[in-house]
Design a protein around this motif. Structure first.
Motif, short mmCIF file in Angstrom:
data_model
loop_
_atom_site.label_atom_id
_atom_site.label_comp_id
_atom_site.label_asym_id
_atom_site.label_seq_id
_atom_site.Cartn_x
_atom_site.Cartn_y
_atom_site.Cartn_z
N GLY A 1 43.41 31.42 51.97
CA GLY A 1 42.98 32.80 51.75
C GLY A 1 42.54 33.04 50.32
O GLY A 1 41.51 33.65 50.06
N ALA A 2 43.33 32.51 49.38
CA ALA A 2 43.02 32.70 47.96
C ALA A 2 41.68 32.05 47.60
O ALA A 2 41.03 32.46 46.65
N LEU A 3 41.28 31.02 48.34
CA LEU A 3 40.00 30.37 48.08
C LEU A 3 38.83 31.15 48.66
O LEU A 3 37.68 30.76 48.50
N GLY A 4 39.13 32.22 49.38
CA GLY A 4 38.07 33.06 49.92
C GLY A 4 37.66 32.73 51.34
O GLY A 4 36.71 33.30 51.86
N LEU A 5 38.35 31.80 51.99
CA LEU A 5 38.02 31.48 53.38
C LEU A 5 38.33 32.67 54.27
O LEU A 5 39.37 33.31 54.12
N ASN A 6 37.42 32.96 55.21
CA ASN A 6 37.72 34.05 56.14
C ASN A 6 38.65 33.53 57.25
O ASN A 6 38.93 32.33 57.33
N SER B 1 41.14 47.74 51.40
CA SER B 1 41.61 46.89 52.48
C SER B 1 40.48 46.35 53.35
O SER B 1 40.74 45.67 54.32
N SER B 2 39.22 46.63 53.00
CA SER B 2 38.15 46.10 53.86
C SER B 2 38.03 44.58 53.63
O SER B 2 38.20 44.08 52.52
N LEU B 3 37.75 43.87 54.72
CA LEU B 3 37.69 42.41 54.66
C LEU B 3 36.63 41.93 53.68
O LEU B 3 36.85 41.00 52.91
N LYS B 4 35.47 42.56 53.69
CA LYS B 4 34.36 42.15 52.82
C LYS B 4 34.79 42.23 51.36
O LYS B 4 34.54 41.33 50.58
N ASN B 5 35.44 43.35 51.04
CA ASN B 5 35.89 43.58 49.67
C ASN B 5 36.90 42.52 49.25
O ASN B 5 36.81 41.94 48.17
N ILE B 6 37.85 42.20 50.12
CA ILE B 6 38.87 41.21 49.79
C ILE B 6 38.24 39.84 49.62
O ILE B 6 38.53 39.12 48.66
N GLU B 7 37.34 39.48 50.53
CA GLU B 7 36.71 38.16 50.42
C GLU B 7 35.87 38.06 49.15
O GLU B 7 35.83 37.02 48.50
N HIS B 8 35.22 39.16 48.78
CA HIS B 8 34.43 39.17 47.55
C HIS B 8 35.33 38.91 46.34
O HIS B 8 35.04 38.08 45.48
N ILE B 9 36.46 39.61 46.30
CA ILE B 9 37.35 39.48 45.15
C ILE B 9 37.98 38.09 45.10
O ILE B 9 38.11 37.49 44.04
N ARG B 10 38.32 37.55 46.27
CA ARG B 10 38.95 36.23 46.28
C ARG B 10 38.01 35.13 45.80
O ARG B 10 38.45 34.10 45.32
N ARG B 11 36.71 35.34 45.97
CA ARG B 11 35.75 34.36 45.44
C ARG B 11 35.80 34.30 43.92
O ARG B 11 35.53 33.27 43.32
N GLU B 12 36.12 35.43 43.29
CA GLU B 12 36.08 35.52 41.83
C GLU B 12 37.42 35.17 41.18
O GLU B 12 37.50 35.02 39.98
N VAL B 13 38.47 35.13 41.99
CA VAL B 13 39.82 34.95 41.45
C VAL B 13 40.42 33.65 42.00
O VAL B 13 40.65 33.53 43.20
N GLY B 14 40.66 32.68 41.13
CA GLY B 14 41.27 31.43 41.57
C GLY B 14 42.78 31.52 41.44
O GLY B 14 43.29 32.28 40.62
N MET B 15 43.50 30.76 42.26
CA MET B 15 44.96 30.83 42.17
C MET B 15 45.60 29.45 42.33
O MET B 15 45.16 28.64 43.13
N VAL B 16 46.65 29.24 41.53
CA VAL B 16 47.42 28.00 41.59
C VAL B 16 48.86 28.39 41.90
O VAL B 16 49.40 29.31 41.29
N PHE B 17 49.47 27.68 42.86
CA PHE B 17 50.78 28.07 43.36
C PHE B 17 51.88 27.13 42.87
O PHE B 17 51.63 25.98 42.54
N GLN B 18 53.09 27.66 42.95
CA GLN B 18 54.26 26.84 42.58
C GLN B 18 54.35 25.57 43.44
O GLN B 18 54.62 24.50 42.94
#
Lengths: 216, 252
Positions: free
Chosen positions: A121-126, B77-94
């Protein structure tokens, strides 16, 4: 009473076994598609899909398959739909298999760690890509054994279709047994044929499982 | 110095963000501004809401009150908005969260191909570049389970970078690692910081915070209780809870 050579008995039973195989194949294919649709409802939005799946599964797991078969066989004609025994058995077994496969596969999907959803999800996958590329390939690995286990149950459950007059293996056995008065011999052969159909399935499952666990 | 950093564009802004888990008030009026190129370290005791706060930025958790803006776009909470933001924000997990059924290279190319629709060959070239940047190019064709924890985490960093994000979020990236592997991951993070990546790191690595952070944020019980440049934060903490926390993590 009719005297039948063993070869004739065997031929007759094997002809019946064709229909058993066909019915199992139809129910498994239909049930597989039905289960996938139910799962998409369950994991997609909105969340009410989860409740529908739960209700559907409870309904079909909580009533005897024989009763489901009767309801389809006698119920559809009431709605003006004329059903042959094959169609009735196919529909009932498909609905039944959908419920059980959905429940088995839901368990496999739920077994995938939440971190896999987070990361994809965090990578933007739908949702569709998360399922197709990340979750389902991993769920598949653990789903093989219970799925094949259910498939053997389904194959044996097709015997119930004999009650609505569908001439599959068990029904063929009844007919031959009534004609020859040799129930032990005939039903013994019927049982062996069921076993011969189921054994390769569990054998393949073991092979497949070994192959899948090597590829990581 | 202060004036210069204020000129830069605001990348992420949290305005009075609140979140509850049932009765538990996990985030209390959290406000935070991160500008382009800034490195912010968030620290605090466990259960203080650090991870929850950064997981809200890319909607892995949903806040219930307040606003979160990423590059000026409000998170809705719109899907398009969330997917747009997730493209710009990378994340690394524990826990790294690499995809175990894919090779290292496939882990890196999946999102660029599916989300950015980059051609396979181009995605692979880019992936190899990022693997080289995290010093692990020779492992490209292995499965994650064959790698050490430190290597897996570096792959996870490269995987996030392949989407060419504007911001990188790190959620305790070294907490699950054996001590001898922490440095190889921190070095990669320091290189990223020196390349002016905008970063928000939840971490207990105070040496890292001192070295690369522009600001250190201390959270306790769902609130930001102190926010200061590292020198001031470590040498003259004002808040009692901060002093106590620093005393505990620096004692050893």
């Amino acid at each position: 009473m009719v005297e039948l050579p063993l070869a004739n008995i065997l031929t007759y039973l094997l002809l019946g076994a064709r229909w058993t195989l066909l019915l199992a194949a139809v129910a498994f294919a239909g049930g597989g598609i039905g289960a996938l649709l139910l799962l998409l409802l369950r994991y997609g939005r909105p969340k009410s899909g989860g409740r529908f799946l739960h209700l559907y599964v409870e309904l079909f797991q909580g009533t005897p398959l024989l009763l489901q078969l009767f309801l389809v066989f006698f119920g559809l004609p009431l709605l003006g739909i004329d059903v042959s025994p094959l169609l009735a058995a196919g529909v009932a077994l498909t609905l039944y298999a959908s419920a059980f496969l959905a429940e088995i596969w839901r368990g496999c999907v739920d077994a995938i760690p939440k971190g896999q959803w987070d990361a994809s999800g965090a990578l933007g996958l739908n949702f569709f890509n998360q399922m197709r590329d990340v979750i389902l390939p991993q769920a598949l690995r653990i789903a093989v054994a219970p799925t094949v286990g259910f498939l053997t149950q389904l194959l044996k459950a097709t015997a119930l279709a004999s009650i609505v007059g569908f001439e599959e293996l068990t029904k063929a056995g009844q007919i031959v047994s009534n004609a020859t008065f040799q129930p032990m011999l005939v039903y013994g052969i019927v049982a062996l044929i069921y076993f011969a159909l189921c054994y390769p399935l569990t054998f393949c499952a073991r092979l497949l499982e070994r192959k899948l666990s090597q590829s990581r | 110095m202060e004036a210069e950093s204020n000129d830069r564009a605001v990348m992420i802004e949290l305005r009075n963000v609140n979140k509850w888990y049932g009765q538990f008030h996990a985030l209390k009026d959290v406000s935070l501004t991160v500008r382009k190129g800034e490195r912010v370290v968030i620290c605090g005791p466990s259960g203080s809401g650090k991870s929850t706060a950064i997981r809200c930025i890319n909607r892995l958790e949903q806040h219930q009150d307040g606003q979160i803006l990423v590059e000026g776009v409000e998170l809705r909470s719109s899907l398009k908005n969330i997917e747009h933001i997730r493209r710009e924000v990378g994340m690394v997990f524990q826990q790294f969260n690499l995809f175990p059924h894919l090779t290292v290279l496939q882990n890196l190319t999946l999102a660029p191909r599916r989300v950015r629709h980059v051609a396979k060959q181009q995605a692979e070239e880019m992936a190899m570049e990022y693997l080289a940047r995290v010093h692990i190019a020779e492992q490209a064709h292995k499965y994650p389970s064959r790698l050490s924890g430190g290597q897996q985490q570096r792959v996870a960093i490269a995987r996030a970078l392949c989407m060419e994000p504007q911001v990188m979020l790190f959620d305790e990236p070294t907490s699950a690692l054996d001590p001898e592997m922490i440095n190889e991951v921190l070095e990669v993070m320091i290189e990223l910081a020196e390349a002016h990546m905008t970063m928000i790191c939840v971490t207990h690595e105070m040496g890292f915070a001192r070295r690369v952070a522009d600001r250190v944020v201390f959270m306790d019980k769902g609130q930001i209780v102190e926010e200061a440049p590292p020198a001031a934060f470590f040498d003259n903490p004002t808040n009692e809870r901060t002093k106590l926390f620093l005393g505990q993590v620096q004692k050893h």
